[in-house]
Write a protein that holds these residues in place. Structure first.
Motif, PDB file in Angstrom:
ATOM      1  N   GLN A   1       0.839  -1.204   0.000  1.00  0.00           N
ATOM      2  CA  GLN A   1       0.000   0.000   0.000  1.00  0.00           C
ATOM      3  C   GLN A   1       0.874   1.254   0.000  1.00  0.00           C
ATOM      4  O   GLN A   1       0.603   2.207  -0.737  1.00  0.00           O
ATOM      5  N   ARG A   2       1.910   1.259   0.829  1.00  0.00           N
ATOM      6  CA  ARG A   2       2.804   2.418   0.884  1.00  0.00           C
ATOM      7  C   ARG A   2       3.503   2.626  -0.457  1.00  0.00           C
ATOM      8  O   ARG A   2       3.618   3.763  -0.937  1.00  0.00           O
ATOM      9  N   LYS A   3       3.943   1.535  -1.066  1.00  0.00           N
ATOM     10  CA  LYS A   3       4.613   1.651  -2.347  1.00  0.00           C
ATOM     11  C   LYS A   3       3.656   2.218  -3.392  1.00  0.00           C
ATOM     12  O   LYS A   3       4.028   3.112  -4.168  1.00  0.00           O
ATOM     13  N   ASP A   4       2.418   1.713  -3.396  1.00  0.00           N
ATOM     14  CA  ASP A   4       1.419   2.204  -4.349  1.00  0.00           C
ATOM     15  C   ASP A   4       1.157   3.697  -4.128  1.00  0.00           C
ATOM     16  O   ASP A   4       1.116   4.481  -5.085  1.00  0.00           O
ATOM     17  N   MET A   5       1.003   4.083  -2.848  1.00  0.00           N
ATOM     18  CA  MET A   5       0.767   5.499  -2.540  1.00  0.00           C
ATOM     19  C   MET A   5       1.952   6.353  -2.982  1.00  0.00           C
ATOM     20  O   MET A   5       1.785   7.438  -3.545  1.00  0.00           O
ATOM     21  N   GLN A   6       3.163   5.857  -2.761  1.00  0.00           N
ATOM     22  CA  GLN A   6       4.350   6.613  -3.144  1.00  0.00           C
ATOM     23  C   GLN A   6       4.478   6.705  -4.665  1.00  0.00           C
ATOM     24  O   GLN A   6       4.871   7.749  -5.192  1.00  0.00           O
ATOM     25  N   MET A   7       4.126   5.637  -5.367  1.00  0.00           N
ATOM     26  CA  MET A   7       4.171   5.677  -6.835  1.00  0.00           C
ATOM     27  C   MET A   7       3.149   6.684  -7.372  1.00  0.00           C
ATOM     28  O   MET A   7       3.449   7.468  -8.278  1.00  0.00           O
TER      29      MET A   7
END
Length: 179
Positions: A132-138
């Motif tokens: 989720q964090r990676k998706d939000m950061q992307m």
């Protein structure tokens, strides 16, 4: 490598100064202290006393005293009862010890499997959070790129407008001079 690093890096501040001093004797008991002292002085360890297991006769001066003999007999009966209790405990251990250990080991195996299941659940949750964090950061990165390109476009337009304004001012100044 660590030694080389510590030679080159000399800390300017003690980063442990907020912690209390190390108390190495916090958990020592009186028996432990005495034993440490004995070991420091290199004294031999006391021999195990077998006095409690001895069955001495009455002292030489009380060989004819019935009370002294009764005391010796009571001592021997207490010793005999103690040994009988030990034998009973050993027999119980032989009869039921294996089963109790099996039950204990089964309980430990259940605890281990339960802990492993919890660990798997936690790892899965951690992985989900990381995704989720990676998706939000992307998504945030893409938004930043769009905003940056918009900013570059707006700055370019501002520059073009400023250049046009400067050009118009020159033309106006030239027109005013020629008149």
């Amino acid at each position: 490598m660590v030694e080389e690093e510590t030679r080159r890096y000399r800390p300017t501040k003690n980063y442990l100064e907020h912690l209390p001093g190390l108390n190495l004797t916090a958990f020592e008991t009186e028996i432990m202290r005495n034993e440490f002292e004995r070991m420091q002085q290199r004294l031999p360890m006391d021999v195990l006393s077998m006095k409690r297991y001895e069955l001495p006769p009455p002292p030489a001066g009380k060989m004819t005293d019935i009370a002294a003999w009764n005391e010796c007999v009571e001592n021997s009966m207490a010793q005999l009862e103690h040994q009988a209790t030990r034998i009973c405990n050993l027999e119980l251990m032989l009869d039921y010890g294996c089963e109790s250990w099996k039950c204990y080991l089964e309980l430990l195996v259940k605890c281990v499997s339960q802990a492993q299941k919890q660990l798997q659940v936690l790892r899965k949750e951690i992985q989900e959070i990381n995704w989720q964090r990676k998706d939000m950061q992307m998504q945030a990165g893409e938004k930043l790129k769009k905003l940056e390109s918009m900013w570059v476009g707006l700055v370019s337009k501002n520059y073009e407008i400023e250049q046009a304004c400067v050009q118009l001012e020159k033309e106006l100044a030239e027109d005013l001079e020629s008149e």
